[in-house]
Design a protein around this motif. Structure first.
Motif, PDB file in Angstrom:
ATOM      1  N   LEU A  21       0.829  -1.201   0.000  1.00 44.13           N
ATOM      2  CA  LEU A  21       0.000   0.000   0.000  1.00 44.13           C
ATOM      3  C   LEU A  21       0.867   1.256   0.000  1.00 44.13           C
ATOM      4  O   LEU A  21       0.638   2.182  -0.782  1.00 44.13           O
ATOM      5  N   VAL A  22       1.903   1.263   0.825  1.00 49.33           N
ATOM      6  CA  VAL A  22       2.815   2.402   0.870  1.00 49.33           C
ATOM      7  C   VAL A  22       3.568   2.522  -0.453  1.00 49.33           C
ATOM      8  O   VAL A  22       3.725   3.619  -1.002  1.00 49.33           O
ATOM      9  N   GLU A  23       3.988   1.382  -0.984  1.00 45.87           N
ATOM     10  CA  GLU A  23       4.693   1.374  -2.266  1.00 45.87           C
ATOM     11  C   GLU A  23       3.826   1.997  -3.366  1.00 45.87           C
ATOM     12  O   GLU A  23       4.299   2.823  -4.146  1.00 45.87           O
ATOM     13  N   LEU A  24       2.559   1.616  -3.404  1.00 43.80           N
ATOM     14  CA  LEU A  24       1.646   2.177  -4.405  1.00 43.80           C
ATOM     15  C   LEU A  24       1.446   3.679  -4.203  1.00 43.80           C
ATOM     16  O   LEU A  24       1.406   4.447  -5.166  1.00 43.80           O
ATOM     17  N   GLY A  25       1.321   4.075  -2.947  1.00 42.92           N
ATOM     18  CA  GLY A  25       1.103   5.491  -2.661  1.00 42.92           C
ATOM     19  C   GLY A  25       2.297   6.358  -3.006  1.00 42.92           C
ATOM     20  O   GLY A  25       2.145   7.518  -3.403  1.00 42.92           O
TER      21      GLY A  25
END
Length: 146
Positions: A84-88
């Motif tokens: 999720l952090v990677e996508l954000g």
């Protein structure tokens, strides 16, 4: 109507094959597929569905499936959070997807903070009750979560 010498369906316990069929239904199978799992006809399964214990057993199976799913998600939470952090943070992620990932990240953090604060408040209330009542109160839900 039961055959002579046989208990009516409503007075019998749920047989193992009916339990398997109901468990299949709780796992997402339709009634015909569930009947195949129980090696019975769909008509017969529909009759067993009216058994007094059938609805409770079906709900128990559904609850078990939900608990399994929650455990699976919890086991993978660190990897999900990392993704999720990677996508954000990924500059190549489409803006609408990045906004959603960032918003979800903040929502998760907010919920976790609120949960932590609520647990602390409950501990304070429990301690105050213990002092007032002169004994120890037990919160069966809090004991099982920790």
């Amino acid at each position: 109507m039961a055959k002579p010498g046989r208990l009516p369906r409503e007075e019998q316990t749920l047989p193992p094959n009916i339990q398997k069929a109901l468990a299949a239904r709780a796992s997402g199978s339709n009634w015909n597929e569930a009947a195949e799992v129980g090696k019975i006809t769909p008509v017969n399964l529909r009759k067993w569905r009216k058994h007094p214990d059938a609805a409770g057993y079906l709900q128990q199976c559904i609850q078990h499936n939900i608990e399994d799913a929650n455990s699976y998600i919890a086991d993978h939470a660190p990897a999900l959070a990392a993704r999720l952090v990677e996508l954000g943070l990924d500059r190549t992620t489409r803006p609408y997807a990045a906004i959603q990932a960032i918003a979800e990240s903040f929502k998760i953090m907010s919920n976790n903070i609120a949960d932590r604060e609520n647990k602390e408040e409950l501990r304070t209330i429990k301690a105050a009750l213990d002092r007032l009542e002169g004994g120890t109160t037990f919160d069966i839900y809090a004991e099982s979560e920790e």
